[in-house]
Scaffold this motif. Sequence first.
Motif, PDB file in Angstrom:
ATOM      1  N   PRO A  18       3.149   4.937 -15.527  1.00  0.00           N
ATOM      2  CA  PRO A  18       1.907   4.166 -15.404  1.00  0.00           C
ATOM      3  C   PRO A  18       2.079   2.694 -15.759  1.00  0.00           C
ATOM      4  O   PRO A  18       1.214   1.877 -15.461  1.00  0.00           O
ATOM      5  N   THR A  19       3.212   2.339 -16.382  1.00  0.00           N
ATOM      6  CA  THR A  19       3.422   0.968 -16.841  1.00  0.00           C
ATOM      7  C   THR A  19       4.216   0.140 -15.847  1.00  0.00           C
ATOM      8  O   THR A  19       3.844  -0.973 -15.484  1.00  0.00           O
ATOM      9  N   THR A  20       5.330   0.677 -15.417  1.00  0.00           N
ATOM     10  CA  THR A  20       6.185  -0.028 -14.461  1.00  0.00           C
ATOM     11  C   THR A  20       6.791   0.995 -13.535  1.00  0.00           C
ATOM     12  O   THR A  20       7.096   2.118 -13.952  1.00  0.00           O
ATOM     13  N   GLY A  21       6.967   0.657 -12.288  1.00  0.00           N
ATOM     14  CA  GLY A  21       7.345   1.664 -11.316  1.00  0.00           C
ATOM     15  C   GLY A  21       8.743   1.531 -10.759  1.00  0.00           C
ATOM     16  O   GLY A  21       9.511   0.639 -11.088  1.00  0.00           O
ATOM     17  N   PHE A  22       9.047   2.467  -9.857  1.00  0.00           N
ATOM     18  CA  PHE A  22      10.342   2.511  -9.189  1.00  0.00           C
ATOM     19  C   PHE A  22      10.438   1.432  -8.125  1.00  0.00           C
ATOM     20  O   PHE A  22      11.522   1.024  -7.745  1.00  0.00           O
ATOM     21  N   SER A  23       9.290   0.959  -7.640  1.00  0.00           N
ATOM     22  CA  SER A  23       9.257  -0.035  -6.570  1.00  0.00           C
ATOM     23  C   SER A  23       8.660  -1.347  -7.058  1.00  0.00           C
ATOM     24  O   SER A  23       7.872  -1.373  -7.993  1.00  0.00           O
ATOM     25  N   GLU A  24       9.041  -2.424  -6.380  1.00  0.00           N
ATOM     26  CA  GLU A  24       8.386  -3.713  -6.559  1.00  0.00           C
ATOM     27  C   GLU A  24       7.462  -3.895  -5.358  1.00  0.00           C
ATOM     28  O   GLU A  24       7.910  -4.202  -4.257  1.00  0.00           O
ATOM     29  N   TRP A  25       6.173  -3.668  -5.567  1.00  0.00           N
ATOM     30  CA  TRP A  25       5.244  -3.596  -4.441  1.00  0.00           C
ATOM     31  C   TRP A  25       5.188  -4.906  -3.668  1.00  0.00           C
ATOM     32  O   TRP A  25       5.096  -4.900  -2.448  1.00  0.00           O
ATOM     33  N   PHE A  26       5.199  -6.034  -4.369  1.00  0.00           N
ATOM     34  CA  PHE A  26       5.024  -7.336  -3.729  1.00  0.00           C
ATOM     35  C   PHE A  26       6.331  -8.130  -3.759  1.00  0.00           C
ATOM     36  O   PHE A  26       6.410  -9.202  -4.337  1.00  0.00           O
ATOM     37  N   PHE A  27       7.356  -7.580  -3.137  1.00  0.00           N
ATOM     38  CA  PHE A  27       8.652  -8.250  -3.129  1.00  0.00           C
ATOM     39  C   PHE A  27       8.535  -9.543  -2.325  1.00  0.00           C
ATOM     40  O   PHE A  27       8.196  -9.527  -1.142  1.00  0.00           O
TER      41      PHE A  27
ATOM     42  N   VAL B  87       0.839  -1.197   0.000  1.00  0.00           N
ATOM     43  CA  VAL B  87       0.000   0.000   0.000  1.00  0.00           C
ATOM     44  C   VAL B  87       0.878   1.253   0.000  1.00  0.00           C
ATOM     45  O   VAL B  87       0.634   2.201  -0.758  1.00  0.00           O
ATOM     46  N   GLY B  88       1.903   1.261   0.842  1.00  0.00           N
ATOM     47  CA  GLY B  88       2.800   2.410   0.897  1.00  0.00           C
ATOM     48  C   GLY B  88       3.530   2.643  -0.413  1.00  0.00           C
ATOM     49  O   GLY B  88       3.699   3.786  -0.849  1.00  0.00           O
ATOM     50  N   PHE B  89       3.963   1.566  -1.062  1.00  0.00           N
ATOM     51  CA  PHE B  89       4.668   1.712  -2.336  1.00  0.00           C
ATOM     52  C   PHE B  89       3.724   2.254  -3.416  1.00  0.00           C
ATOM     53  O   PHE B  89       4.107   3.111  -4.216  1.00  0.00           O
ATOM     54  N   ALA B  90       2.494   1.750  -3.442  1.00  0.00           N
ATOM     55  CA  ALA B  90       1.515   2.225  -4.415  1.00  0.00           C
ATOM     56  C   ALA B  90       1.220   3.706  -4.203  1.00  0.00           C
ATOM     57  O   ALA B  90       1.147   4.491  -5.161  1.00  0.00           O
ATOM     58  N   GLN B  91       1.060   4.101  -2.949  1.00  0.00           N
ATOM     59  CA  GLN B  91       0.764   5.495  -2.658  1.00  0.00           C
ATOM     60  C   GLN B  91       1.942   6.404  -3.003  1.00  0.00           C
ATOM     61  O   GLN B  91       1.754   7.521  -3.503  1.00  0.00           O
TER      62      GLN B  91
END
Length: 429
Positions: free
Chosen positions: A331-340, A226-230
């Motif tokens: 919008p396609t790929t982010g700086f973080s991997e949310w579900f590491f 949640v924190g990474f998405a936000q």
Amino acid sequence: MRIWIVLLALLGLGLAQPLRWNGQPEYRAIPGASTAAGAALDRSYTLVYPAQGTPRGTIVFVPGFLGGATNFDALARRLVLAAPGWSVWAWDRRANGLEDRRGFTTADPWAYYQNYKLPDFPFLKDWGLRVHLEDLERVIDQARSGGPVVLAGHSLGASLASLFALYRGEKISGLVLLDGAPRLVPLSREQYLGGSEGSFGRLAGLNELLEGKAPPYINAFGLNPVGFAQAEAQAFMTAQNPQADAPPGWAPFRASRLAAALYRVDERYALSPVFAVSVGQSTGREGINLLSFVVGSLIYTIRGPRGGRVEWRDNGEATDPMEFIGMYASPTTGFSEWFFPYRLSLDISAYDVAMPELKPRPLPFQVLALGAGRGLLPQEGSFRSVGETFPSTRTDIRILPNLTHLDILTSRHGDAVGPIAAYLLGVGR
């Protein structure tokens, strides 16, 4: 007067940023190892920055702990021009396919991720080191169709890249380590299986993970999907209008979007060196963060604005704040991997237990290791595990001064670009 003109011109050249490729990289899915998740999720991804000029080979970048492919965007855009003929593939591990990025197509991404429900994803407990090495092998097999492949990793990604060199080293022609090494946080067999006590609390072991008693992805110490998405929603909205007022909830004080987004990651204010970048300074009233005494370094906090709101100023530090925000806002790929996957972090830390067939071996090529002077590995001796993992292997270790752990990737002056480009020039010769 003429001498002053010459000196100013030379100074301008010294401060000039390296040229950047301004095209749009391709985001490509590559089938991976088979697991219980099914074929739709058994794949990883690459951001492909095409070679400029006659193709010579490919360098594949592996992101670190909680990192995504766009970690390498600034570096990749400079490197394809500095190393003509070399394409850059920035890897997204398979967990990036689990991210719900639909919020970035809405009018208010921040509001969308305020209500983000965390799924279970029980199959993540099986996504360990072996699965990721098999995924990476498939990526490298595709890249080899365009010539030799050099593998490069940042932070924990350097550990993963090093383990691939033990696993299938014959398939690569070079190895680059960026402020990371084969062993960063070693675990004993007992700690790997039964858990361990750390500075910030207890860490579960493999047995608890397989029994469903521990989350299958990183969800501790304030680090969670949640924190990474936000955070990515904040960056996405900041890139659209950096000087707008930050919405409620972004910061505990009135601030511009840019100030609210950056004060959490700038090294002056960030508690963890793993996520620190030097991007400027706020205009707010500052105080000492008391938690900094726990981590052993002086960290500041922002108490509030000196005027109408807290602003952000670019004071010429290593990383350009707006370029950093742009990397953090895709919008396609982010700086973080949310579900590491928690399993992956365990397996890498105790790889000799998770995959006992991985043994130290010499490599037939030189290893390039770049440390960040204000990062995780600020001294040549910090790379001790490289010699232990790759005995009798030539190693070129360099420390890049005045860079944080992330600056080594995002520096506006491309500090790491020159050494990597020179290394690529020697591949195959």
